[in-house]
Scaffold this motif. Structure first.
Motif, short mmCIF file in Angstrom:
data_model
loop_
_atom_site.label_atom_id
_atom_site.label_comp_id
_atom_site.label_asym_id
_atom_site.label_seq_id
_atom_site.Cartn_x
_atom_site.Cartn_y
_atom_site.Cartn_z
N VAL A 192 0.84 -1.19 0.00
CA VAL A 192 0.00 0.00 0.00
C VAL A 192 0.88 1.25 0.00
N LYS A 193 0.36 2.28 -0.63
CA LYS A 193 1.06 3.57 -0.67
C LYS A 193 0.99 4.22 0.70
N THR A 194 2.05 4.89 1.08
CA THR A 194 2.05 5.70 2.28
C THR A 194 1.94 7.16 1.85
N GLU A 195 1.95 8.04 2.80
CA GLU A 195 1.91 9.48 2.50
C GLU A 195 3.31 10.02 2.18
N ARG A 196 4.33 9.20 2.36
CA ARG A 196 5.71 9.65 2.15
C ARG A 196 6.07 9.59 0.67
N ARG A 197 6.44 10.74 0.14
CA ARG A 197 6.79 10.86 -1.28
C ARG A 197 8.05 11.71 -1.41
N PHE A 198 8.76 11.50 -2.51
CA PHE A 198 9.94 12.32 -2.78
C PHE A 198 10.26 12.25 -4.27
#
Length: 138
Positions: free
Chosen positions: A118-124
């Motif tokens: 699942v995707k988390t809220e952490r992006r970069f």
């Protein structure tokens, strides 16, 4: 023609050329080397004895991060990445790993969701490519 597939551990240096060709061909070879490569576990999928896909995993406490999953461009779409990740998850389940995670390229998230990640809220962003951290509790 039937393809013979074998997955086995490989030396970290054996991952570099394939990583470079697939992931960052416009960068130097050093760009695909990880500072902690020698501390990871590295798996190679061999199709008819040819190294076709690789993945590296790094375990800290009860969590595993897999990195640099790559399949040769002309071999993509044949299920090799799926076979390699399924194998990796089975191997990690033998240990006391409670969570597996990765830095997924945003355009590849559907692939990882097929494995229950699942995707988390952490992006970069890195070198113009957007990533999202994906994880799976096991």
């Amino acid at each position: 023609m039937e393809v013979h597939v074998e997955i086995r551990t490989i030396h970290f240096e054996a991952t570099w050329d394939l990583r470079h060709k697939v992931m960052w061909p416009d960068q130097s070879l050093d760009y695909v080397k990880l500072p902690n490569d020698e501390h990871g576990l590295h798996y190679g999928l061999f199709a008819n004895d040819k190294l076709t896909a690789v993945v590296s995993v790094f375990i800290v406490d009860n969590e595993a991060q897999f990195r640099k999953l790559a399949t040769l461009d002309d071999e993509q779409g044949k299920g090799y990445g799926t076979q390699l990740l399924n194998y990796l998850f089975l191997e990690l389940a033998k240990d006391d790993i409670t969570k597996v995670w990765c830095n997924a390229r945003v355009d590849k998230t559907n692939f990882y969701q097929r494995f229950g990640m699942v995707k988390t809220e952490r992006r970069f962003d890195k070198t113009g490519i957007s990533y999202v951290i994906m994880e799976k509790t096991i």
